[in-house]
Design an enzyme around this catalytic site. Structure first.
Site: not given
Length: 330
Positions: A111, A194, A197
């Protein structure tokens, strides 16, 4: 009966991977276990969502949970922020957690790399908030993916640290829970990993996709020029197409196209048309239920209130016990 807890951040519509990767199994779990499913709106605050978007997304996820089959009569379904005891336990746990161990968390490092201008304290203490969610109900099983296993290990560390510090055997050690080796893993339509979003709108099938949009996405799915030798190995994008078909089509339909591939007579256009028809049949009742639940504001409010009451009852007992163990009186 085991206590199972799982949460999802309200970041928008659920996709096909979410359904087969988790929700389908949660629906089965609620028949045999004491399940808590929550919408993690506190967690979303690290990204500073607009207030209207936050409320809208909470209701969106709730309506889709219900449409997929989660039953508020069988499970406790609640919004995280409706249970203030989460924040209290989060604060207590933070007193036991060291900054150094939080800074070493892989997800935090990622992050920081992705958003260097938004390294807030909430991101740093994200594992502590996750631990509070789990320990508040003294959960024994937590369905998690590989990307969350480190957080669950830390939750066990925090629970053991609390037990050792106060010389009690209060918190159980929650275990990662998976649904077996034969999970249906839904790939993205672009052939890259996979479905998620992060793949982009055109590579992701959402439960709310209308027929026209669904057809466009499937017909654009990546393929190759076709096999040139009998029984040759499928490239990844063709494996993905078959994986999607196996998730919604009848066994004999899948076998028909397997045979066509193996003898080099397959026509991907025909396969995509069949996949669209079967996918649309599968999604239509879910899509209609989502619309039904989304339009019934009173029912959504009732579900949230019932879930909050049930979750708070469990949480109040935990906080009462913990305050007593720590030494708060009255």
């Amino acid at each position: 009966m085991e206590i199972v807890l799982s949460g999802m951040r309200p970041t928008g519509n659920l996709h096909l991977g979410s359904y087969f990767g988790a929700l389908k199994n949660y629906i089965a779990l609620q028949e045999t276990e004491n399940c808590y499913f929550f919408i993690a709106d506190y967690h979303l605050l690290t990204t500073h969502p607009h207030p209207e978007d936050l409320q809208k997304n909470v209701r969106t996820i709730l309506a889709q949970y219900l449409a997929c089959g989660l039953d508020p009569q069988k499970s406790t379904i609640y919004v995280q922020s409706s249970v203030p005891q989460v924040a209290e336990l989060y604060m207590y746990l933070n007193m036991l957690v060291y900054v150094g161990e939080l800074q070493r968390v892989a997800a935090f490092k990622e992050k920081v790399r992705q958003n260097p201008n938004n390294v807030n304290a909430g991101l740093l203490t994200y594992p502590t908030l996750m631990a509070a969610d789990i320990l508040l109900h003294r959960a024994t099983k937590v369905p998690v993916g590989k990307d969350q296993q480190q957080h669950l290990e830390m939750t066990r560390d925090f629970a053991q640290r609390f037990n050792n510090m106060y010389k009690v055997d209060y918190f159980p050690m929650p275990q990662a829970f998976n649904f077996g080796e034969n999970l249906i893993k839904i790939p993205s339509l672009d052939g890259n990993g996979k479905m998620s979003k992060s793949c982009g709108e055109q590579a992701t099938i959402y439960l709310t996709d209308e027929s026209n949009e669904l057809k466009k996405k499937i017909m654009r799915a990546k393929t190759d020029t076709g096999p040139v030798e009998k029984n040759q190995e499928k490239p990844i994008e063709i494996q993905n197409l078959f994986a999607l078909m196996r998730s919604v089509s009848k066994t004999e339909v899948v076998q028909q196209f397997e045979d066509a591939y193996n003898d080099c007579t397959i026509r991907y256009g025909d396969m995509k048309k069949q996949l669209f028809e079967d996918m649309n049949i599968f999604l239509t009742p879910i899509r209609e239920k989502i619309k039904q639940f989304s339009s019934d504001e009173k029912y959504l409010n009732d579900v949230m209130e019932i879930g909050a009451q049930k979750a708070r009852k469990s949480a109040e007992q935990t906080i009462k016990d913990i305050r007593e163990i720590i030494g708060f009186r009255g």
